[in-house]
Design an enzyme around this catalytic site. Sequence first.
Site, PDB file in Angstrom:
ATOM      1  N   ILE A 134       0.842  -1.179   0.265  1.00  7.14           N
ATOM      2  CA  ILE A 134      -0.094  -0.132  -0.440  1.00  7.14           C
ATOM      3  C   ILE A 134       0.835   1.320   0.304  1.00  7.14           C
ATOM      4  O   ILE A 134       0.336   2.187   0.131  1.00  7.14           O
ATOM      5  CB  ILE A 134      -1.145  -0.111   0.897  1.00  7.14           C
ATOM      6  N   ASP A 135       2.316   0.889   0.697  1.00  9.05           N
ATOM      7  CA  ASP A 135       3.540   2.573  -0.047  1.00  9.05           C
ATOM      8  C   ASP A 135       3.623   2.570  -1.178  1.00  9.05           C
ATOM      9  O   ASP A 135       3.347   4.045  -0.897  1.00  9.05           O
ATOM     10  CB  ASP A 135       4.159   1.644   1.559  1.00  9.05           C
ATOM     11  N   ARG A 155     -10.581  22.512  17.108  1.00  8.52           N
ATOM     12  CA  ARG A 155      -9.233  21.612  17.345  1.00  8.52           C
ATOM     13  C   ARG A 155      -8.334  21.569  15.962  1.00  8.52           C
ATOM     14  O   ARG A 155      -8.556  21.917  14.719  1.00  8.52           O
ATOM     15  CB  ARG A 155      -9.470  20.653  17.741  1.00  8.52           C
ATOM     16  N   MET A 177      -0.364   5.479   7.680  1.00  5.13           N
ATOM     17  CA  MET A 177       0.991   4.262   6.928  1.00  5.13           C
ATOM     18  C   MET A 177       1.520   5.021   6.085  1.00  5.13           C
ATOM     19  O   MET A 177       1.754   5.763   5.087  1.00  5.13           O
ATOM     20  CB  MET A 177       0.831   3.098   6.157  1.00  5.13           C
ATOM     21  N   GLY A 178       3.013   4.375   5.505  1.00  5.08           N
ATOM     22  CA  GLY A 178       4.259   4.931   4.546  1.00  5.08           C
ATOM     23  C   GLY A 178       5.619   5.277   5.609  1.00  5.08           C
ATOM     24  O   GLY A 178       6.041   6.107   6.582  1.00  5.08           O
ATOM     25  N   GLU A 202       3.728   7.449   9.205  1.00  2.00           N
ATOM     26  CA  GLU A 202       4.163   7.251  10.268  1.00  2.00           C
ATOM     27  C   GLU A 202       5.855   6.691  10.423  1.00  2.00           C
ATOM     28  O   GLU A 202       6.043   6.911  12.070  1.00  2.00           O
ATOM     29  CB  GLU A 202       3.846   5.665  10.485  1.00  2.00           C
ATOM     30  N   HIS A 245      -4.622  -0.052  10.000  1.00  3.82           N
ATOM     31  CA  HIS A 245      -4.610  -1.010   9.739  1.00  3.82           C
ATOM     32  C   HIS A 245      -6.197  -0.624   9.424  1.00  3.82           C
ATOM     33  O   HIS A 245      -6.488  -1.383   8.249  1.00  3.82           O
ATOM     34  CB  HIS A 245      -4.440  -2.067  10.779  1.00  3.82           C
ATOM     35  N   GLN A 300      -6.761   1.256   6.892  1.00  4.00           N
ATOM     36  CA  GLN A 300      -6.462   1.446   5.230  1.00  4.00           C
ATOM     37  C   GLN A 300      -5.758   0.758   4.777  1.00  4.00           C
ATOM     38  O   GLN A 300      -6.034   0.814   3.118  1.00  4.00           O
ATOM     39  CB  GLN A 300      -4.888   2.141   5.461  1.00  4.00           C
ATOM     40  N   ARG A 301      -5.324  -0.322   5.229  1.00  5.64           N
ATOM     41  CA  ARG A 301      -5.115  -1.790   4.658  1.00  5.64           C
ATOM     42  C   ARG A 301      -6.624  -3.027   4.675  1.00  5.64           C
ATOM     43  O   ARG A 301      -5.946  -3.639   3.598  1.00  5.64           O
ATOM     44  CB  ARG A 301      -4.232  -2.635   5.143  1.00  5.64           C
TER      45      ARG A 301
END
Length: 341
Positions: free
Chosen positions: A126-127, A162, A169-170, A221, A271, A273-274
Amino acid sequence: MRIGVLTGGGDCPGLNAVIRAVVRKGVEVYGHDFVGFRDGWRGPIEGDTMTLDVHAVRGILPRGGTILGTSRTNPYKTEDGEGKVLATLERLDIDALVAVGGEDTLGVATKLAASGVHVVGVPKTIDNDLGATDYTFGFDTAVGVAMEAIDRLHTTGDSHHRALVVEVMGRHAGWIALHAGLAGGANVILIPENPFDIEAVVAYVEHRFASGYSPVLVVSEGALPKDGGLVLGSGVVDDFGHVRLGGVGAALADVIEQRTGKESRAVVLGHVQRGGTPTAFDRVLATRFGLSAIDAVHSQDWGAMVALRGTEIVRVPLAEATAELKTVPAERYAEAEVFFG
Ligand code: F6P
């Protein structure tokens, strides 16, 4: 031919589409037989297999994850791992292997190919950081998930005044952060390729609040501050030597709150994202990779990996997949910087 199939490394939406295409074309067009190896390289090391026929791949096209299971097992970190793999292939009469994975899984495939194993690779992560292919499947799905999260965070952030930091991820490459951040209109995007300056991040956040809106920041990350001032990572290391990442989002939110006096929160997509169903783009790319991989096996193009170049699926040497990591070039990051603050 009798062909083994395995999926290794982190799972990825589209893996099942690859498996389905390999098996459907392999059986229906070429008349080959298949054996599924469970959990990446653990399967051939331990001889753990499952039935992989046309019936087994029915209905799996839209399903996330991998029906074969996956792991980060490294045969070269297992006692006589290579010997065990070779023995399993011989015992089960396997003529060829299709290995679907990222730099680690394909790195093992490259070594096995050098030892004479008939292997063809399919790139997955996914990266999107494999140098030999323009895109990997799973990336588009992950970006879509992260973009939707950013869209949602804009409205709740504005309502509560806020700052919201989204950690995506990455590990070494910031492609997910860059694409999701651009698509979602993030006010700051931080990636591993560009160590960030906390002063500049604080200034962007203050500028955004001063314009009457609340900032949404996207951070990979694997991103790190220039001065190394944040303590990150769990210290847990996998079989391929990768440290388990996580924590930069929360650390950054703390600094922003201290420095600006504005409440700041972090959201870790992790996860999410995966998992789940692949996008149409990923289903089509994964299917085309699978079809091309079985063509490569059928024509005995051992040591080849399928890759996307432009709109064409091509074959490249497996070793190329792991030779160079595809990181975000400075000019691509500069495009996104126009929208910071
Ligand atoms: O390599 C793909 C990836 O999703 C990275 O972005 C991430 O650092 C890693 O896998 C996480 O893997 P795991 O789920 O094994 O911790």
